[in-house]
Structures are given as C-alpha cells and as structure tokens.
Design a protein around this motif. Structure first.
Motif, PDB file in Angstrom:
ATOM      1  N   GLN A  29       0.872  -1.364   0.007  1.00  0.00           N
ATOM      2  CA  GLN A  29      -0.031  -0.069   0.019  1.00  0.00           C
ATOM      3  C   GLN A  29       0.868   1.305  -0.070  1.00  0.00           C
ATOM      4  OE1 GLN A  29      -2.890  -0.151   2.936  1.00  0.00           O
ATOM      5  NE2 GLN A  29      -3.439  -2.229   2.769  1.00  0.00           N
ATOM      6  N   ALA A  30       2.120   1.161  -0.223  1.00  0.00           N
ATOM      7  CA  ALA A  30       2.969   2.503  -0.048  1.00  0.00           C
ATOM      8  C   ALA A  30       2.819   3.172  -1.478  1.00  0.00           C
ATOM      9  CB  ALA A  30       4.502   2.131   0.137  1.00  0.00           C
ATOM     10  N   PHE A  31       1.950   4.061  -1.544  1.00  0.00           N
ATOM     11  CA  PHE A  31       1.486   4.861  -2.785  1.00  0.00           C
ATOM     12  C   PHE A  31       1.619   6.363  -2.480  1.00  0.00           C
ATOM     13  CE2 PHE A  31      -0.912   6.523  -6.255  1.00  0.00           C
ATOM     14  CZ  PHE A  31      -0.397   5.999  -7.296  1.00  0.00           C
ATOM     15  N   LEU A  32       2.400   6.938  -3.087  1.00  0.00           N
ATOM     16  CA  LEU A  32       2.421   8.625  -3.137  1.00  0.00           C
ATOM     17  C   LEU A  32       1.795   8.925  -4.229  1.00  0.00           C
ATOM     18  CD1 LEU A  32       3.326  11.137  -1.541  1.00  0.00           C
ATOM     19  CD2 LEU A  32       5.472  11.064  -3.037  1.00  0.00           C
ATOM     20  N   PRO A  33       0.491   9.363  -3.778  1.00  0.00           N
ATOM     21  CA  PRO A  33      -0.304  10.014  -5.013  1.00  0.00           C
ATOM     22  C   PRO A  33      -0.079  11.544  -5.330  1.00  0.00           C
ATOM     23  CG  PRO A  33      -1.754  10.175  -3.236  1.00  0.00           C
ATOM     24  CD  PRO A  33      -0.299   9.478  -2.624  1.00  0.00           C
ATOM     25  N   ILE A  34      -0.024  11.917  -6.477  1.00  0.00           N
ATOM     26  CA  ILE A  34       0.143  13.292  -6.973  1.00  0.00           C
ATOM     27  C   ILE A  34      -1.173  13.846  -7.268  1.00  0.00           C
ATOM     28  CG2 ILE A  34       1.609  14.863  -8.504  1.00  0.00           C
ATOM     29  CD1 ILE A  34       3.063  13.435  -6.218  1.00  0.00           C
ATOM     30  N   TRP A  35      -1.950  12.966  -8.065  1.00  0.00           N
ATOM     31  CA  TRP A  35      -3.173  13.295  -8.572  1.00  0.00           C
ATOM     32  C   TRP A  35      -4.179  13.316  -7.551  1.00  0.00           C
ATOM     33  CZ3 TRP A  35      -3.733  14.203 -13.928  1.00  0.00           C
ATOM     34  CH2 TRP A  35      -5.354  14.491 -14.391  1.00  0.00           C
ATOM     35  N   PHE A  36      -4.982  14.508  -7.475  1.00  0.00           N
ATOM     36  CA  PHE A  36      -6.091  14.411  -6.551  1.00  0.00           C
ATOM     37  C   PHE A  36      -7.174  14.884  -7.151  1.00  0.00           C
ATOM     38  CE2 PHE A  36      -2.232  15.050  -3.902  1.00  0.00           C
ATOM     39  CZ  PHE A  36      -2.819  14.394  -2.873  1.00  0.00           C
ATOM     40  N   PRO A  37      -8.542  14.728  -6.468  1.00  0.00           N
ATOM     41  CA  PRO A  37      -9.848  14.700  -7.011  1.00  0.00           C
ATOM     42  C   PRO A  37     -10.047  16.245  -7.704  1.00  0.00           C
ATOM     43  CG  PRO A  37     -10.112  13.618  -4.911  1.00  0.00           C
ATOM     44  CD  PRO A  37      -8.693  14.010  -5.142  1.00  0.00           C
ATOM     45  N   GLU A  38      -9.371  17.190  -7.234  1.00  0.00           N
ATOM     46  CA  GLU A  38      -9.674  18.469  -7.691  1.00  0.00           C
ATOM     47  C   GLU A  38      -8.965  18.608  -9.124  1.00  0.00           C
ATOM     48  OE1 GLU A  38      -6.462  19.204  -4.611  1.00  0.00           O
ATOM     49  OE2 GLU A  38      -8.225  17.943  -4.707  1.00  0.00           O
ATOM     50  N   ASP A  39      -8.003  17.592  -9.433  1.00  0.00           N
ATOM     51  CA  ASP A  39      -7.278  17.641 -10.547  1.00  0.00           C
ATOM     52  C   ASP A  39      -7.965  17.231 -11.779  1.00  0.00           C
ATOM     53  OD1 ASP A  39      -5.032  18.872  -9.238  1.00  0.00           O
ATOM     54  OD2 ASP A  39      -4.293  16.867  -8.668  1.00  0.00           O
ATOM     55  N   THR A  40      -9.161  16.422 -11.525  1.00  0.00           N
ATOM     56  CA  THR A  40      -9.953  15.812 -12.623  1.00  0.00           C
ATOM     57  C   THR A  40     -10.469  17.033 -13.465  1.00  0.00           C
ATOM     58  OG1 THR A  40     -10.338  14.052 -11.257  1.00  0.00           O
ATOM     59  CG2 THR A  40     -11.618  14.316 -13.031  1.00  0.00           C
ATOM     60  N   GLY A  41     -10.085  16.958 -14.935  1.00  0.00           N
ATOM     61  CA  GLY A  41     -10.596  17.875 -15.778  1.00  0.00           C
ATOM     62  C   GLY A  41      -9.851  18.941 -15.586  1.00  0.00           C
ATOM     63  N   SER A  42     -10.060  19.981 -16.386  1.00  0.00           N
ATOM     64  CA  SER A  42      -9.533  21.508 -16.170  1.00  0.00           C
ATOM     65  C   SER A  42     -10.588  22.670 -15.713  1.00  0.00           C
ATOM     66  CB  SER A  42      -8.392  21.789 -17.228  1.00  0.00           C
ATOM     67  OG  SER A  42      -9.320  21.593 -18.233  1.00  0.00           O
ATOM     68  N   ALA A  43     -11.726  22.185 -15.194  1.00  0.00           N
ATOM     69  CA  ALA A  43     -12.696  23.010 -14.844  1.00  0.00           C
ATOM     70  C   ALA A  43     -12.155  24.602 -14.251  1.00  0.00           C
ATOM     71  CB  ALA A  43     -13.624  22.465 -13.946  1.00  0.00           C
ATOM     72  N   HIS A  44     -10.988  24.212 -13.703  1.00  0.00           N
ATOM     73  CA  HIS A  44     -10.567  25.531 -12.888  1.00  0.00           C
ATOM     74  C   HIS A  44      -9.787  26.581 -13.727  1.00  0.00           C
ATOM     75  CE1 HIS A  44      -7.230  22.913 -12.375  1.00  0.00           C
ATOM     76  NE2 HIS A  44      -8.056  22.059 -11.788  1.00  0.00           N
ATOM     77  N   GLY A  45      -9.379  26.022 -14.697  1.00  0.00           N
ATOM     78  CA  GLY A  45      -8.606  26.736 -15.920  1.00  0.00           C
ATOM     79  C   GLY A  45      -7.037  26.573 -15.733  1.00  0.00           C
ATOM     80  N   GLU A  46      -6.725  25.699 -15.039  1.00  0.00           N
ATOM     81  CA  GLU A  46      -5.101  25.436 -14.461  1.00  0.00           C
ATOM     82  C   GLU A  46      -4.835  23.906 -15.369  1.00  0.00           C
ATOM     83  OE1 GLU A  46      -3.213  27.280 -12.770  1.00  0.00           O
ATOM     84  OE2 GLU A  46      -4.902  28.957 -12.534  1.00  0.00           O
ATOM     85  N   ARG A  47      -3.590  23.739 -15.687  1.00  0.00           N
ATOM     86  CA  ARG A  47      -2.995  22.486 -16.305  1.00  0.00           C
ATOM     87  C   ARG A  47      -3.263  21.397 -14.869  1.00  0.00           C
ATOM     88  NH1 ARG A  47      -0.038  22.053 -20.462  1.00  0.00           N
ATOM     89  NH2 ARG A  47       1.514  20.472 -19.499  1.00  0.00           N
ATOM     90  N   VAL A  48      -3.367  20.493 -15.288  1.00  0.00           N
ATOM     91  CA  VAL A  48      -3.503  19.163 -14.647  1.00  0.00           C
ATOM     92  C   VAL A  48      -2.123  18.609 -14.348  1.00  0.00           C
ATOM     93  CG1 VAL A  48      -5.971  18.885 -14.881  1.00  0.00           C
ATOM     94  CG2 VAL A  48      -4.305  17.650 -16.313  1.00  0.00           C
ATOM     95  N   PRO A  49      -1.738  17.904 -13.476  1.00  0.00           N
ATOM     96  CA  PRO A  49      -0.421  17.366 -13.152  1.00  0.00           C
ATOM     97  C   PRO A  49      -0.257  16.366 -14.127  1.00  0.00           C
ATOM     98  CG  PRO A  49      -1.662  17.377 -10.837  1.00  0.00           C
ATOM     99  CD  PRO A  49      -2.590  18.015 -12.281  1.00  0.00           C
TER     100      PRO A  49
END
Length: 134
Positions: A29-49
């Motif tokens: 289970q040793a996983f380091l996530p970089i992608w988070f739910p707020e990164d889904t799509g680009s609704a906020h106008g920013e680049r996604v990771p």
C-alpha cells in the motif's frame, strides 16, 4: 503547517509513506499520489498534473518503484522525470534506514518501472530527435 482535509481523511504526504513502510516493510500500500480529485479535468482553468503517483514496494532486499504518469514531453521532461523518481526511491530508503537500520541496511534499489500514457514530442521539435544520438 495546516493539514488539508480530503473527502474521507486528511491529506497525507511522503512522510506517511515512510511511516507506513517503517511499520510494514513489505506492504503493498505504499503509494504516493500526486493526482487529487480537484485535478480531474481542467474546470478550474489550470493545467492538470502529469504525474499520477509513485508506488513503492519491497521484495526481498530490493525496493522497487512504479511511476505512473499521464503525459510526458520526451524532449523537455523525460530524463528529469526518471531522475527525480529514482531520487525519491533513494530518499525513501535513506529515511527508512534512519528509522530502523537493521531492517533496511541491506535493501537496495530494485526495478524502475514507468507507465506513460502519452509520451510525446511536438512536431516542431522532431529535428531535435533526428540530431540526437540515442
């Protein structure tokens, strides 16, 4: 430092991965996530990771890393992404040896696996690839 709240739990960080592996050296289970739910799509106008996350797993005396990445520019980022992922593995091993030297003293880096959904080079840069001695 303020701890950010997630959907179910507070956000973690790389130190949580260190703590988990310190308690359970052979965890899956040793996983380091970089992608988070707020990164889904680009609704906020920013680049996604580009990076999705890193999975660390110990087998015997080897610590392996699997690096999941959404998109990677071959000219600008590919080499750096490999280097930085490998350095994360070395950093993790150093922290684990500091915590419990006897358990981790013989563990060395193992396999490096990288899954890239879109490894690309832009058309205007194809000449750079043709000139490179790969």
């Amino acid at each position: 430092n303020e701890i950010m709240g997630g959907i179910r739990y507070d956000y973690g960080d790389f130190n949580d991965v260190v703590d988990l592996m310190g308690r359970e050296p052979f965890t899956r289970q040793a996983f380091l996530p970089i992608w988070f739910p707020e990164d889904t799509g680009s609704a906020h106008g920013e680049r996604v990771p580009c990076t999705i996350g890193y999975h660390f797993i110990r087998r015997g005396d080897h610590m392996h890393i699997v690096y999941y990445i959404r998109s990677c520019d071959y000219i600008r980022h590919f080499r750096d992404d490999i280097y930085l992922a490998c350095m994360k593995l070395y950093w993790l091993l150093d922290r684990l040896k500091e915590k419990d030297y006897e358990t981790w003293k013989d563990v060395k880096p193992g396999w490096y696996t990288m899954h890239i959904t879109s490894l690309h080079c832009f058309n205007k840069e194809k000449g750079i690839l043709k000139q490179a001695k790969l």
